[in-house]
Design a protein around this motif. Structure first.
Motif, PDB file in Angstrom:
ATOM      1  N   UNK A  58       0.810  -1.223   0.000  1.00 42.24           N
ATOM      2  CA  UNK A  58       0.000   0.000   0.000  1.00 42.24           C
ATOM      3  C   UNK A  58       0.840   1.268   0.000  1.00 42.24           C
ATOM      4  N   UNK A  59       1.983   1.220   0.695  1.00 44.01           N
ATOM      5  CA  UNK A  59       2.854   2.393   0.743  1.00 44.01           C
ATOM      6  C   UNK A  59       3.405   2.701  -0.633  1.00 44.01           C
ATOM      7  N   UNK A  60       3.872   1.652  -1.329  1.00 43.97           N
ATOM      8  CA  UNK A  60       4.444   1.843  -2.660  1.00 43.97           C
ATOM      9  C   UNK A  60       3.372   2.324  -3.637  1.00 43.97           C
ATOM     10  N   UNK A  61       2.187   1.712  -3.548  1.00 47.64           N
ATOM     11  CA  UNK A  61       1.112   2.128  -4.437  1.00 47.64           C
ATOM     12  C   UNK A  61       0.746   3.590  -4.215  1.00 47.64           C
ATOM     13  N   UNK A  62       0.730   3.984  -2.949  1.00 52.48           N
ATOM     14  CA  UNK A  62       0.425   5.378  -2.639  1.00 52.48           C
ATOM     15  C   UNK A  62       1.473   6.327  -3.193  1.00 52.48           C
ATOM     16  N   UNK A  63       2.758   5.925  -3.065  1.00 52.50           N
ATOM     17  CA  UNK A  63       3.837   6.763  -3.597  1.00 52.50           C
ATOM     18  C   UNK A  63       3.756   6.873  -5.115  1.00 52.50           C
ATOM     19  N   UNK A  64       3.459   5.752  -5.775  1.00 51.26           N
ATOM     20  CA  UNK A  64       3.357   5.761  -7.232  1.00 51.26           C
ATOM     21  C   UNK A  64       2.198   6.647  -7.691  1.00 51.26           C
ATOM     22  N   UNK A  65       1.073   6.577  -6.967  1.00 55.07           N
ATOM     23  CA  UNK A  65      -0.069   7.413  -7.319  1.00 55.07           C
ATOM     24  C   UNK A  65       0.255   8.889  -7.128  1.00 55.07           C
ATOM     25  N   UNK A  66       0.937   9.187  -6.029  1.00 52.51           N
ATOM     26  CA  UNK A  66       1.316  10.571  -5.773  1.00 52.51           C
ATOM     27  C   UNK A  66       2.268  11.103  -6.831  1.00 52.51           C
ATOM     28  N   UNK A  67       3.224  10.265  -7.248  1.00 53.33           N
ATOM     29  CA  UNK A  67       4.180  10.681  -8.273  1.00 53.33           C
ATOM     30  C   UNK A  67       3.471  10.923  -9.598  1.00 53.33           C
TER      31      UNK A  67
END
Length: 223
Positions: free
Chosen positions: A25-34
């Motif tokens: 979830x953390x990685x997915x959130x970072x990718x979405x933010x980027x």
């Protein structure tokens, strides 16, 4: 007996680790933010790049429309530079383009919006200092092609019939389409569109009467 090495538990495969990492979830959130950040930057750059040309084109279109309703012989100034802003209780804030000769106002023009069958209809109208209509043009609309689009001067001469009219010609009750008891033609199969334009022009004439003194006052001397 020989000593046997203890059996080591199976180590997770590298591919499984990568899958677990990607689904975090953390990685997915970072990718979405980027992704959102990159998209916002691209939109901002595109907006900055196109803002100038769009504004220039809008100014050109406005000038061309004003030239159609404010005869050149009436003024020696630039109506797009001499603008008065009036605050009206019914229409709100209205920018007014002033035509003048030698500082004396000879005509004014402004835009009002009416609502037809398919949406907003932007109407530009120009008036002489006596309240007589100098010209009217529809700037934009979304009316039905072949029916409502007859309000465009390029499609029909209907809009030219308002030139020379005033609040007293016809009398207030006549400022309607014929189907409603007025004097103005409607289109076959499309009454709502001309009704909206007639009503908008009638509002524009009333606006002029409410603000006549300030609209026809001489322009301040230019330094």
């Amino acid at each position: 007996m020989t000593e046997r090495d203890p059996v080591a538990p199976d180590a997770p495969e590298p591919k499984a680790k990568i899958r677990d990492w990607k689904s975090s979830p953390v990685v997915l959130g970072l990718m979405l933010g980027l992704f959102s950040l990159v998209s916002a930057v691209m939109l901002a750059v595109a907006n900055d790049t196109t803002r100038g040309p769009i504004a220039a084109r809008a100014a050109e279109d406005l000038l061309a429309s004003l030239e159609q309703v404010l005869p050149a012989e009436l003024h020696d100034n630039d109506p797009t530079a001499d603008i008065r802003r009036i605050e009206d209780g019914e229409e709100g804030a209205v920018p007014v383009y002033v035509a003048a000769r030698g500082g004396e106002v000879t005509g004014i023009a402004y835009e009002l919006t009416g609502y037809g069958y398919s949406g907003a209809i932007r109407v530009l109208m120009a008036l002489g200092t006596d309240g007589t209509i100098l010209g009217v043009r529809v700037l934009s609309h979304t009316e039905t092609p072949g029916l409502g689009d007859k309000i465009e001067v390029g499609k029909d001469d209907w809009i030219l019939g308002f030139t020379g009219r005033s609040l007293a010609d016809p009398q207030p009750d006549g400022w309607k389409v014929k189907r409603d008891g007025g004097v103005f033609d409607q289109f076959s199969g499309a009454t709502i569109t001309p009704r909206a334009v007639v009503g908008t022009i009638r509002r524009g004439l009333a606006l002029f009467e409410r603000h006549r003194p300030e609209l026809v006052a001489p322009l301040p001397a230019h330094s």
